[in-house]
Design a protein around this motif. Sequence first.
Motif, PDB file in Angstrom:
ATOM      1  N   TRP A 117      58.681  25.282  76.737  1.00  0.00           N
ATOM      2  CA  TRP A 117      58.108  23.943  76.891  1.00  0.00           C
ATOM      3  C   TRP A 117      58.374  23.082  75.667  1.00  0.00           C
ATOM      4  O   TRP A 117      58.286  23.537  74.540  1.00  0.00           O
ATOM      5  CB  TRP A 117      56.606  24.065  77.114  1.00  0.00           C
ATOM      6  CG  TRP A 117      56.265  25.027  78.186  1.00  0.00           C
ATOM      7  CD1 TRP A 117      55.982  26.359  78.041  1.00  0.00           C
ATOM      8  CD2 TRP A 117      56.217  24.776  79.583  1.00  0.00           C
ATOM      9  NE1 TRP A 117      55.736  26.915  79.269  1.00  0.00           N
ATOM     10  CE2 TRP A 117      55.874  25.980  80.230  1.00  0.00           C
ATOM     11  CE3 TRP A 117      56.407  23.623  80.358  1.00  0.00           C
ATOM     12  CZ2 TRP A 117      55.725  26.082  81.609  1.00  0.00           C
ATOM     13  CZ3 TRP A 117      56.263  23.717  81.734  1.00  0.00           C
ATOM     14  CH2 TRP A 117      55.924  24.939  82.343  1.00  0.00           C
ATOM     15  N   GLY A 118      58.644  21.791  75.950  1.00  0.00           N
ATOM     16  CA  GLY A 118      58.758  20.837  74.868  1.00  0.00           C
ATOM     17  C   GLY A 118      57.380  20.388  74.415  1.00  0.00           C
ATOM     18  O   GLY A 118      56.360  20.935  74.828  1.00  0.00           O
ATOM     19  N   GLN A 119      57.350  19.358  73.568  1.00  0.00           N
ATOM     20  CA  GLN A 119      56.082  18.877  73.029  1.00  0.00           C
ATOM     21  C   GLN A 119      55.383  17.911  73.971  1.00  0.00           C
ATOM     22  O   GLN A 119      54.204  17.613  73.807  1.00  0.00           O
ATOM     23  CB  GLN A 119      56.304  18.196  71.665  1.00  0.00           C
ATOM     24  CG  GLN A 119      56.694  16.725  71.730  1.00  0.00           C
ATOM     25  CD  GLN A 119      58.105  16.488  72.251  1.00  0.00           C
ATOM     26  OE1 GLN A 119      58.903  17.418  72.342  1.00  0.00           O
ATOM     27  NE2 GLN A 119      58.413  15.238  72.584  1.00  0.00           N
ATOM     28  N   GLY A 120      56.103  17.425  74.964  1.00  0.00           N
ATOM     29  CA  GLY A 120      55.506  16.547  75.952  1.00  0.00           C
ATOM     30  C   GLY A 120      55.617  15.079  75.600  1.00  0.00           C
ATOM     31  O   GLY A 120      55.809  14.709  74.435  1.00  0.00           O
ATOM     32  N   THR A 121      55.499  14.241  76.614  1.00  0.00           N
ATOM     33  CA  THR A 121      55.484  12.795  76.425  1.00  0.00           C
ATOM     34  C   THR A 121      54.392  12.222  77.324  1.00  0.00           C
ATOM     35  O   THR A 121      54.265  12.591  78.487  1.00  0.00           O
ATOM     36  CB  THR A 121      56.864  12.176  76.731  1.00  0.00           C
ATOM     37  OG1 THR A 121      56.851  10.778  76.407  1.00  0.00           O
ATOM     38  CG2 THR A 121      57.292  12.363  78.173  1.00  0.00           C
TER      39      THR A 121
END
Length: 127
Positions: A117-121
């Motif tokens: 998972w990325g850090q999100g937006t």
Amino acid sequence: QVQLVESGGGLVQAGGSLRLSCAASGRTFSSYAMGWFRQAPGKEREFVAAIGPSSSSTYFPDSVKGRFTISRDNAKNTVYLQMSRLKPEDTAVYYCAIGPAADSMVVIKLIQLYSGWGQGTQVTVSS
């Protein structure tokens, strides 16, 4: 190890559109399915879209079907989520993740096969 960086979130009025991007590095991007997920405060992470490595298969749950589209550019190691006709209930942090090396919709819709998972937006839809 895969690194994912999401971008493109923001504040939009209901009925509006946004396009999210997820840039990947550290793995052979073109060999894997990619997925978009979202998580609103106090709620579980929800699967919103998936695309197979060759873009021949996509998956959308009923909550976003017909409003969201997913695409990828394997030359740029990037996957996109085009969101249209946004609703306040679409407000959430949106994440991308790398999925299985499979092009079958039956497989790419399995959330347990996604990781990195990325850090999100943040996407906020005002009414």
